[in-house]
Design a protein around this motif. Structure first.
Motif, PDB file in Angstrom:
ATOM      1  N   ARG A  18       0.832  -1.199   0.000  1.00 27.97           N
ATOM      2  CA  ARG A  18       0.000   0.000   0.000  1.00 27.97           C
ATOM      3  C   ARG A  18       0.873   1.259   0.000  1.00 27.97           C
ATOM      4  O   ARG A  18       0.596   2.225  -0.720  1.00 27.97           O
ATOM      5  N   MET A  19       1.939   1.253   0.797  1.00 25.15           N
ATOM      6  CA  MET A  19       2.829   2.415   0.868  1.00 25.15           C
ATOM      7  C   MET A  19       3.555   2.654  -0.446  1.00 25.15           C
ATOM      8  O   MET A  19       3.717   3.804  -0.884  1.00 25.15           O
ATOM      9  N   GLU A  54       2.464   1.772  -3.441  1.00 23.77           N
ATOM     10  CA  GLU A  54       1.460   2.253  -4.386  1.00 23.77           C
ATOM     11  C   GLU A  54       1.114   3.720  -4.134  1.00 23.77           C
ATOM     12  O   GLU A  54       0.784   4.457  -5.079  1.00 23.77           O
ATOM     13  N   ASP A  55       1.188   4.150  -2.869  1.00 26.57           N
ATOM     14  CA  ASP A  55       0.890   5.545  -2.525  1.00 26.57           C
ATOM     15  C   ASP A  55       2.066   6.480  -2.813  1.00 26.57           C
ATOM     16  O   ASP A  55       1.977   7.694  -2.569  1.00 26.57           O
ATOM     17  N   GLY A  56       3.164   5.945  -3.297  1.00 26.91           N
ATOM     18  CA  GLY A  56       4.314   6.770  -3.644  1.00 26.91           C
ATOM     19  C   GLY A  56       5.184   7.166  -2.472  1.00 26.91           C
ATOM     20  O   GLY A  56       6.022   8.070  -2.589  1.00 26.91           O
ATOM     21  N   ARG A  57       5.048   6.490  -1.354  1.00 22.73           N
ATOM     22  CA  ARG A  57       5.787   6.872  -0.145  1.00 22.73           C
ATOM     23  C   ARG A  57       7.298   6.687  -0.300  1.00 22.73           C
ATOM     24  O   ARG A  57       8.079   7.357   0.364  1.00 22.73           O
TER      25      ARG A  57
END
Length: 411
Positions: free
Chosen positions: A149-150, A152-155
């Motif tokens: 998830r991180m 994919e969120d660009g973190r």
């Protein structure tokens, strides 16, 4: 409220993976609201005494001593394959052609050719509403799902490094007995396919990128082992004077890898800004290690990603936590530890209060949840056989590279 429709499960194999899958089928509907209700209808195994004991222990309703009988039964909706890799293709294809959904343990097959046949059968079955999934259970570890998830969120920004290890030590004793996992005709490969496949799948899944090339080294430390011992493959010891048989798989695998790149801004427009066709930006580089000879490491499935904005690190021996570094928020602090037990984290809201961790078995339960949910919704579950075929291609490329002496540059 309408009672969920039964999903009648038939499982082939009942040893280590069979126990884990049995627990998952029984547990999933007790903690998650499912649109279909799994029923442990039948389990199949060649040894009648053994399969009957397993059925009684794990709660299966009936037994078969031939997997073909399981597929012929009208009261089976899904076939769960927990057998050695050399049997996967025949069972899975027959089940799909008979209209049964399929869950197949990893790696998908023992060769790319078998995996391609299985994938073709899966595609044809999906067109008829019959679905299949490969059991890469580590995808269902909450911390790794949070890591995805991180990303994919660009973190993490642009990914640069992927660092993966899977370290065990249960074969370090040279007198540990032969098992089917050490026989290439049954297992396909050794540490590479048994545990390295998990690292390959997790790395490709979390990054969202496939591996496009490898350079590899395989090693077998113990060439012969006592025969007639433990066939499950997780422990036991033979005598030093026992008859010995050849080990035909790798004990350890090492390889570097290149992942596919992503288009830059110019590539998105079709040119590089000077009128020439744009090329994708280079993908991250990776290094992978899988071994069952790392003394002191029991199940250290590790993954670290480094990007332009931050990093993530995970170790399954501390499976309820994720190490995170954010260069913008904490440039001088290094990694911080996230306890992945909050209700907002993947899967964890259905279990225990905050801070109460999960275990190895929960990944298999989450696997059942995702599979049953997809089937109930008429959607294709993930990882698909096509996803597993991609992993199989990487395994084959690693073996081919290790067999090719020209890849090794002498110093």
């Amino acid at each position: 409220m309408t009672e969920p429709k039964p999903l009648r499960v038939g499982m082939v194999g009942y040893a280590f993976m069979g126990a884990a899958h049995s627990h998952a089928w029984r547990t999933a509907p007790r903690f998650f609201d499912l649109t279909l209700a799994p029923e442990l209808t039948a389990v199949a195994g060649r040894n009648e005494q053994g399969v009957r004991a397993a059925a009684a222990k794990f709660g299966w309703g009936s037994v078969e001593t031939d997997w073909r009988r399981l597929i012929e039964r009208d009261d089976i909706d899904l076939v769960d394959i927990c057998t050695p890799g050399n049997t996967h293709a025949e069972i899975a294809i027959a089940a799909l052609e008979a209209g049964k959904h399929v869950l197949c343990e990893k790696p998908l097959a023992n060769s790319v050719e078998e995996a391609e046949l299985m994938t073709a059968a899966a595609e044809a079955a999906a067109a008829r509403g019959v679905f299949s999934m490969c059991g890469f259970s580590y995808r269902r570890t909450p911390a790794l799902a949070l890591a995805k998830r991180m990303v994919e969120d660009g973190r993490l920004g642009e990914l640069r490094h992927v660092r993966a290890q899977y370290l065990q030590d249960w074969l370090s004793d040279a007198n540990a007995p032969m098992t089917w996992r050490l026989d290439k005709s049954k297992s396909g490969s050794g540490s590479l396919g048994d545990i390295g496949a998990h690292s390959i799948d997790a790395a490709q899944w979390i990054t969202g990128r496939n591996i496009t090339g490898v350079s590899a080294l395989l090693e077998t430390f113990v060439k012969e082992r006592p025969v007639g011992g433990d066939l499950v493959g997780l422990g036991g010891r033979g005598g030093a004077d026992s008859p010995r048989g050849p080990v035909t798989v790798d004990d350890a695998a090492l390889f570097t890898a290149r992942f596919e790149g992503t288009p830059d801004a110019g590539a998105a427009a079709g040119t590089d800004g000077n009128g020439a066709a744009a090329q994708p930006a280079p993908g991250p580089i990776g290094i992978f290690e899988a071994t069952r000879f790392a003394l002191g490491r029991k199940n250290a499935m590790r993954l670290e990603l480094n990007g332009t904005k931050g990093s993530l690190a995970f170790d399954f021996e501390d499976m309820n936590s994720l190490q995170v570094y954010d260069s913008a928020q904490e440039p001088d602090a290094g990694f911080r530890k996230i306890m992945v037990t909050e209700p907002s984290h993947p899967y964890t809201g259905n279990w225990w209060p905050t801070g109460h961790g999960l275990g190895y078995e929960h990944g298999f339960t989450h696997q059942v949840v995702d599979l049953v949910t997809a089937i109930g919704a008429g959607e294709r579950p993930s990882p698909s056989f096509a996803d597993a075929l991609q992993v199989q291609k990487v395994l084959a490329a690693v073996e081919a590279s290790a067999d090719n002496a020209s890849h090794w540059q002498k110093v």
